[in-house]
Design a protein around this motif. Structure first.
Motif, PDB file in Angstrom:
ATOM      1  N   PHE A  40       5.903  86.754  45.561  1.00  0.00           N
ATOM      2  CA  PHE A  40       6.835  87.873  45.466  1.00  0.00           C
ATOM      3  C   PHE A  40       6.324  89.031  46.340  1.00  0.00           C
ATOM      4  O   PHE A  40       5.103  89.223  46.436  1.00  0.00           O
ATOM      5  CB  PHE A  40       6.998  88.346  44.026  1.00  0.00           C
ATOM      6  CG  PHE A  40       7.362  87.231  43.069  1.00  0.00           C
ATOM      7  CD1 PHE A  40       8.196  86.202  43.467  1.00  0.00           C
ATOM      8  CD2 PHE A  40       6.860  87.220  41.769  1.00  0.00           C
ATOM      9  CE1 PHE A  40       8.527  85.171  42.599  1.00  0.00           C
ATOM     10  CE2 PHE A  40       7.178  86.196  40.898  1.00  0.00           C
ATOM     11  CZ  PHE A  40       8.011  85.165  41.308  1.00  0.00           C
ATOM     12  N   PRO A  41       7.237  89.811  46.942  1.00  0.00           N
ATOM     13  CA  PRO A  41       6.782  90.884  47.839  1.00  0.00           C
ATOM     14  C   PRO A  41       5.991  91.967  47.102  1.00  0.00           C
ATOM     15  O   PRO A  41       6.050  92.099  45.889  1.00  0.00           O
ATOM     16  CB  PRO A  41       8.090  91.464  48.387  1.00  0.00           C
ATOM     17  CG  PRO A  41       9.142  90.462  48.088  1.00  0.00           C
ATOM     18  CD  PRO A  41       8.696  89.716  46.877  1.00  0.00           C
ATOM     19  N   ASN A  42       5.280  92.744  47.885  1.00  0.00           N
ATOM     20  CA  ASN A  42       4.517  93.911  47.435  1.00  0.00           C
ATOM     21  C   ASN A  42       3.305  93.544  46.580  1.00  0.00           C
ATOM     22  O   ASN A  42       2.376  92.929  47.071  1.00  0.00           O
ATOM     23  CB  ASN A  42       5.419  94.929  46.722  1.00  0.00           C
ATOM     24  CG  ASN A  42       6.538  95.388  47.625  1.00  0.00           C
ATOM     25  OD1 ASN A  42       6.349  95.498  48.823  1.00  0.00           O
ATOM     26  ND2 ASN A  42       7.699  95.633  47.072  1.00  0.00           N
ATOM     27  N   ALA A  43       3.338  93.892  45.266  1.00  0.00           N
ATOM     28  CA  ALA A  43       2.134  93.776  44.442  1.00  0.00           C
ATOM     29  C   ALA A  43       1.593  92.344  44.409  1.00  0.00           C
ATOM     30  O   ALA A  43       0.392  92.115  44.593  1.00  0.00           O
ATOM     31  CB  ALA A  43       2.443  94.265  43.034  1.00  0.00           C
ATOM     32  N   ALA A  47      -1.943  91.118  46.117  1.00  0.00           N
ATOM     33  CA  ALA A  47      -2.982  90.614  45.222  1.00  0.00           C
ATOM     34  C   ALA A  47      -3.370  89.181  45.583  1.00  0.00           C
ATOM     35  O   ALA A  47      -4.559  88.835  45.617  1.00  0.00           O
ATOM     36  CB  ALA A  47      -2.489  90.682  43.785  1.00  0.00           C
ATOM     37  N   TYR A  48      -2.383  88.332  45.862  1.00  0.00           N
ATOM     38  CA  TYR A  48      -2.691  86.940  46.191  1.00  0.00           C
ATOM     39  C   TYR A  48      -3.440  86.837  47.513  1.00  0.00           C
ATOM     40  O   TYR A  48      -4.298  85.982  47.688  1.00  0.00           O
ATOM     41  CB  TYR A  48      -1.404  86.096  46.187  1.00  0.00           C
ATOM     42  CG  TYR A  48      -1.182  85.467  44.826  1.00  0.00           C
ATOM     43  CD1 TYR A  48      -1.197  86.256  43.683  1.00  0.00           C
ATOM     44  CD2 TYR A  48      -1.013  84.100  44.674  1.00  0.00           C
ATOM     45  CE1 TYR A  48      -1.038  85.699  42.425  1.00  0.00           C
ATOM     46  CE2 TYR A  48      -0.857  83.524  43.430  1.00  0.00           C
ATOM     47  CZ  TYR A  48      -0.871  84.327  42.299  1.00  0.00           C
ATOM     48  OH  TYR A  48      -0.730  83.756  41.063  1.00  0.00           O
ATOM     49  N   ARG A  49      -3.109  87.722  48.451  1.00  0.00           N
ATOM     50  CA  ARG A  49      -3.801  87.712  49.738  1.00  0.00           C
ATOM     51  C   ARG A  49      -5.270  88.132  49.560  1.00  0.00           C
ATOM     52  O   ARG A  49      -6.156  87.555  50.145  1.00  0.00           O
ATOM     53  CB  ARG A  49      -3.064  88.669  50.693  1.00  0.00           C
ATOM     54  CG  ARG A  49      -3.234  88.308  52.131  1.00  0.00           C
ATOM     55  CD  ARG A  49      -2.279  89.087  53.005  1.00  0.00           C
ATOM     56  NE  ARG A  49      -0.983  88.471  53.140  1.00  0.00           N
ATOM     57  CZ  ARG A  49       0.169  89.132  53.225  1.00  0.00           C
ATOM     58  NH1 ARG A  49       0.185  90.441  53.168  1.00  0.00           N
ATOM     59  NH2 ARG A  49       1.302  88.470  53.373  1.00  0.00           N
ATOM     60  N   LYS A  50      -5.486  89.144  48.698  1.00  0.00           N
ATOM     61  CA  LYS A  50      -6.847  89.682  48.548  1.00  0.00           C
ATOM     62  C   LYS A  50      -7.697  88.856  47.584  1.00  0.00           C
ATOM     63  O   LYS A  50      -8.899  88.730  47.780  1.00  0.00           O
ATOM     64  CB  LYS A  50      -6.776  91.124  48.019  1.00  0.00           C
ATOM     65  CG  LYS A  50      -6.398  92.128  49.090  1.00  0.00           C
ATOM     66  CD  LYS A  50      -6.276  93.511  48.500  1.00  0.00           C
ATOM     67  CE  LYS A  50      -5.606  94.458  49.480  1.00  0.00           C
ATOM     68  NZ  LYS A  50      -4.913  95.550  48.822  1.00  0.00           N
ATOM     69  N   PRO A  67       5.814  86.557  51.822  1.00  0.00           N
ATOM     70  CA  PRO A  67       6.569  87.267  50.783  1.00  0.00           C
ATOM     71  C   PRO A  67       8.033  86.824  50.715  1.00  0.00           C
ATOM     72  O   PRO A  67       8.707  86.775  51.734  1.00  0.00           O
ATOM     73  CB  PRO A  67       6.465  88.738  51.218  1.00  0.00           C
ATOM     74  CG  PRO A  67       6.198  88.696  52.688  1.00  0.00           C
ATOM     75  CD  PRO A  67       5.470  87.417  52.955  1.00  0.00           C
ATOM     76  N   ALA A  68       8.485  86.481  49.527  1.00  0.00           N
ATOM     77  CA  ALA A  68       9.903  86.113  49.328  1.00  0.00           C
ATOM     78  C   ALA A  68      10.204  86.149  47.834  1.00  0.00           C
ATOM     79  O   ALA A  68       9.409  85.640  47.036  1.00  0.00           O
ATOM     80  CB  ALA A  68      10.184  84.724  49.878  1.00  0.00           C
ATOM     81  N   LEU A  69      11.319  86.754  47.480  1.00  0.00           N
ATOM     82  CA  LEU A  69      11.753  86.740  46.078  1.00  0.00           C
ATOM     83  C   LEU A  69      12.096  85.303  45.691  1.00  0.00           C
ATOM     84  O   LEU A  69      12.415  84.482  46.560  1.00  0.00           O
ATOM     85  CB  LEU A  69      12.966  87.644  45.892  1.00  0.00           C
ATOM     86  CG  LEU A  69      12.707  89.140  46.108  1.00  0.00           C
ATOM     87  CD1 LEU A  69      14.025  89.898  46.178  1.00  0.00           C
ATOM     88  CD2 LEU A  69      11.841  89.709  44.995  1.00  0.00           C
ATOM     89  N   ALA A  70      12.041  85.020  44.385  1.00  0.00           N
ATOM     90  CA  ALA A  70      12.263  83.643  43.929  1.00  0.00           C
ATOM     91  C   ALA A  70      13.616  83.100  44.416  1.00  0.00           C
ATOM     92  O   ALA A  70      13.712  81.958  44.870  1.00  0.00           O
ATOM     93  CB  ALA A  70      12.183  83.598  42.407  1.00  0.00           C
ATOM     94  N   ASN A 211      20.154  97.080  45.190  1.00  0.00           N
ATOM     95  CA  ASN A 211      20.311  95.689  45.621  1.00  0.00           C
ATOM     96  C   ASN A 211      19.203  94.791  45.097  1.00  0.00           C
ATOM     97  O   ASN A 211      19.390  93.595  44.966  1.00  0.00           O
ATOM     98  CB  ASN A 211      20.355  95.608  47.142  1.00  0.00           C
ATOM     99  CG  ASN A 211      21.741  95.927  47.670  1.00  0.00           C
ATOM    100  OD1 ASN A 211      22.688  95.204  47.402  1.00  0.00           O
ATOM    101  ND2 ASN A 211      21.864  97.023  48.380  1.00  0.00           N
ATOM    102  N   ASN A 212      18.026  95.370  44.842  1.00  0.00           N
ATOM    103  CA  ASN A 212      16.926  94.546  44.327  1.00  0.00           C
ATOM    104  C   ASN A 212      15.878  95.430  43.648  1.00  0.00           C
ATOM    105  O   ASN A 212      15.951  96.665  43.708  1.00  0.00           O
ATOM    106  CB  ASN A 212      16.284  93.716  45.444  1.00  0.00           C
ATOM    107  CG  ASN A 212      15.848  94.589  46.594  1.00  0.00           C
ATOM    108  OD1 ASN A 212      15.109  95.551  46.413  1.00  0.00           O
ATOM    109  ND2 ASN A 212      16.311  94.268  47.798  1.00  0.00           N
ATOM    110  N   GLY A 213      14.893  94.774  43.044  1.00  0.00           N
ATOM    111  CA  GLY A 213      13.886  95.498  42.280  1.00  0.00           C
ATOM    112  C   GLY A 213      13.023  96.413  43.136  1.00  0.00           C
ATOM    113  O   GLY A 213      12.651  97.508  42.714  1.00  0.00           O
TER     114      GLY A 213
END
Lengths: 346, 276
Positions: A40-43, A47-50, A67-70, A211-213
């Motif tokens: 999921f984008p952002n947080a 986190a997964y990258r780091k 990054p991509a929404l479900a 449009n999205n979160g």
């Protein structure tokens, strides 16, 4: 001016060298020994990258976090099912059911995961391990509005007029909130009519329809809105940025949703996906992900709940979590999405 | 075409064919089949039978027209200033016109969220001046969207007109003024006809940019203003209705193409092309 002769042979040789450089073959940008994992984008992505990527790298595989929404992951898989753009997916039950029914994900072999036995029983699914449970509720800015008691409060208390943002049924968080609101106003998981009636009558008092979160979080940061439907992770992220933001469990219960890593059917590197799954459910990764700014609820039984998460959800509240019936929701989700657009359009 | 130039064009032609025409053709095929793959025109029939979708199409074209109108109102004074300015000022005008293009469309759009937001400078100024009783968001309405798109697309109109004007004969305006024409007459009979080819070329670019700008439309307009790009995205990304999305995309392509072809045809008219 003199021009340098450029023979047809030289030109053809130059053109022929393009595939070797990877310019004409998109597939070749994926390096050997790498795994492309949707997150999921952002947080989540950060986190997964780091945290997770270095653990996978230690096993000799490069983790490329995309990054991509479900819902976007599902759409991209459907666009090219024979050559999936991701090896691993990150989804909630709403999308998992769709992906499984369309044959886009594979059942996993748990014996290939060293940490499988450490998972809580509910976190072991045939299509992959749950990496966390997202608890959803209401996020509010305590410096702008009073603490909401629940969903009804947002429609019936004038203190929230013009301060609340909503989104349509493309978002899992929003969909779960709408289902709970439907139940409060006489509807159910397969009857959304009361919600559309309520929306139509309440539109002039709504702060914004996003449009999205991610867009909602931007608006919240900018002070455009003071309330939105959020997960505990969203609130943790905003708090870590210094934004005044608190989480409320709705009186009717907090809709909750597990998040699962899946193996895409036709994945280029299944072995790498197993390494990634194992890293993501390891105690090492989950202990770090449970801390700010992500504060993801761990599914590895060896990881204790840190105080930050306990502040979000008490043991009592854990007992009142609500798990929606995604089979019922998915059956009508497309129709609700279309109806939502028609109701809210200016 | 000069035969020796063909090899240099080939990479671009191959890229256009592989990256644009082939996917476009595939999209065309998608729009003409149902979910089981059988040929049908139902995807188009459904679009034109649904008043909601038709109104989305009309709004999309209307948005393009409004942005073109506002951009023209802002661009023409800038071009006239350029026309009358000296070499140094001209460089400043071109630099300031190009400056926003050095940042991405996404960054410019998000900057507008700050400007038009509830706590942004415009809202605060209105409160201080007594026009607003309390801070108010200026986002999520079509007026805001038109203003933002006009600012974003402005270089696409200013630059072609400046390019046309620099190639024009400046002595014509001076001659008209010497013969007694007032400033408005010089503008309407000399300058505007000289600018016309550039204006029409700019309109084509601005119209195409405004009607297809998914990011700006969704971020500034929010989810209550629905234009065809958002509709197409929703059909693909949320509803997974590829055939319906493909048909909607083709309708958008056809509608914008018709308007752009009309503008291009007009720009070739002898009078508007400056050959009368």
């Amino acid at each position: 001016m003199t021009s340098r002769p450029f023979s047809r042979r030289q030109f053809t040789a130059g053109l022929a060298s393009l595939p070797a450089l990877g310019l004409l073959s998109p597939g070749s940008v994926r390096a050997a020994g790498s795994v492309v994992a949707a997150s999921f984008p952002n947080a989540w992505e950060d986190a997964y990258r780091k945290i997770v990527a270095p653990l996978v790298q230690a096993q000799g595989t490069e983790l490329v976090v995309a990054p991509a929404l479900a819902q976007d992951q599902l759409a991209k898989l459907l666009a090219n099912p024979s050559k999936p753009p991701f090896d691993a997916l990150l989804m909630s039950p709403g999308q998992t059911a769709e992906a499984a029914s369309r044959g886009l994900i594979e059942k996993i072999d748990p014996s290939r995961l060293k940490n499988w036995g450490k998972l809580a029983a509910a976190a072991r699914t045939e299509y992959g391990p749950n990496v966390t449970v997202e608890i959803n509720g209401i996020a509010y800015n305590p410096s702008l509005v009073p603490k909401p008691a629940g969903y009804k409060d947002l429609f019936e208390n004038r203190a929230y007029d013009g301060k609340v943002a909503w989104i349509g049924f493309g978002s899992n968080t929003a969909t779960m909130a709408w289902v709970e609101i439907a139940k409060l106003y006489g509807g159910s998981e397969d009857d959304m009519a009361p919600v559309f009636k309520l929306l139509a009558s309440h539109l002039p008092k709504i702060g914004a329809i996003a449009n999205n979160g991610s867009q909602q979080m931007t608006m919240f940061q900018q002070g455009e809105i003071a309330v939105f439907m959020a997960s505990t992770g969203n609130v943790a992220r905003l708090k870590s940025l210094g934004v005044p933001c608190e989480f409320v469990h709705p009186a009717s219960g907090s809709p909750s949703v597990p998040v699962t890593i899946h193996l895409a059917k036709g994945a280029a590197n299944p072995q790498g996906v197993y390494q990634y799954m194992d890293a993501a459910i390891s105690a090492d990764a989950q202990a770090k992900l449970a801390l700010p700014p992500t504060e993801m609820i761990p599914t590895n039984a060896d990881v204790p709940l840190p105080p930050g998460i306990k502040a979000f959800v008490s043991d009592e509240q854990m007992k009142t979590l609500v798990y929606p019936d995604w089979a019922k929701i998915n059956a009508k989700r497309a129709a609700w999405t279309a109806e939502f657009d028609r109701v809210v359009r200016k | 075409m000069n035969r020796t130039g063909l090899p240099f064009l080939l990479p671009m032609l191959v890229l256009s064919l592989a990256g644009f025409l082939v996917p476009l053709a595939l999209l065309g095929v998608f729009s003409l089949v149902d979910t089981s793959g059988a040929p049908t025109l139902d995807n188009y029939r459904r679009l034109f039978a649904d008043p909601f979708i038709l109104s989305v199409l009309v709004d999309t074209l209307g948005l393009g027209a409004k942005v073109v109108a506002l951009t023209t109102l802002i661009a023409l004074p800038i071009v006239l200033l350029y026309w009358h300015a000296g070499p140094r000022m001209r460089r400043v005008i071109v630099f300031l016109t190009l400056l926003p293009m050095l940042t991405s469309n996404v960054v410019r759009t998000f900057a507008w969220i700050v400007i038009l937001g509830r706590l942004g400078p415009i809202s605060q100024a209105m409160v201080e001046l007594g026009f607003f009783p309390a801070p108010r968001s200026l986002l999520f309405n079509e007026t805001a969207l038109v203003v933002v798109l006009a600012q974003i697309e402005l270089p696409l109109l200013v630059l072609p007109v400046i390019a046309v004007m620099t190639r024009s004969d400046g002595s014509l305006a001076a001659a008209a003024a010497t013969l007694g024409a007032g400033p408005w007459r010089v503008l309407s009979t000399i300058l505007l006809p000289m600018m016309a080819p550039g204006i029409l070329a700019g309109w084509v670019l601005v119209f195409a940019g405004a009607t297809t700008s998914y990011v700006t439309q969704s971020v500034i307009g929010g989810a209550r203003l629905i234009y065809l790009p958002q509709f197409v995205y929703r059909e693909v990304g949320v509803l997974f209705q590829w055939p319906s999305a493909a048909a909607a995309a083709f309708v958008l392509l056809a509608a914008t193409s018709v308007v752009m072809l009309a503008m291009t045809a007009a720009s070739r008219h002898p009078r508007l092309a400056g050959h009368a």
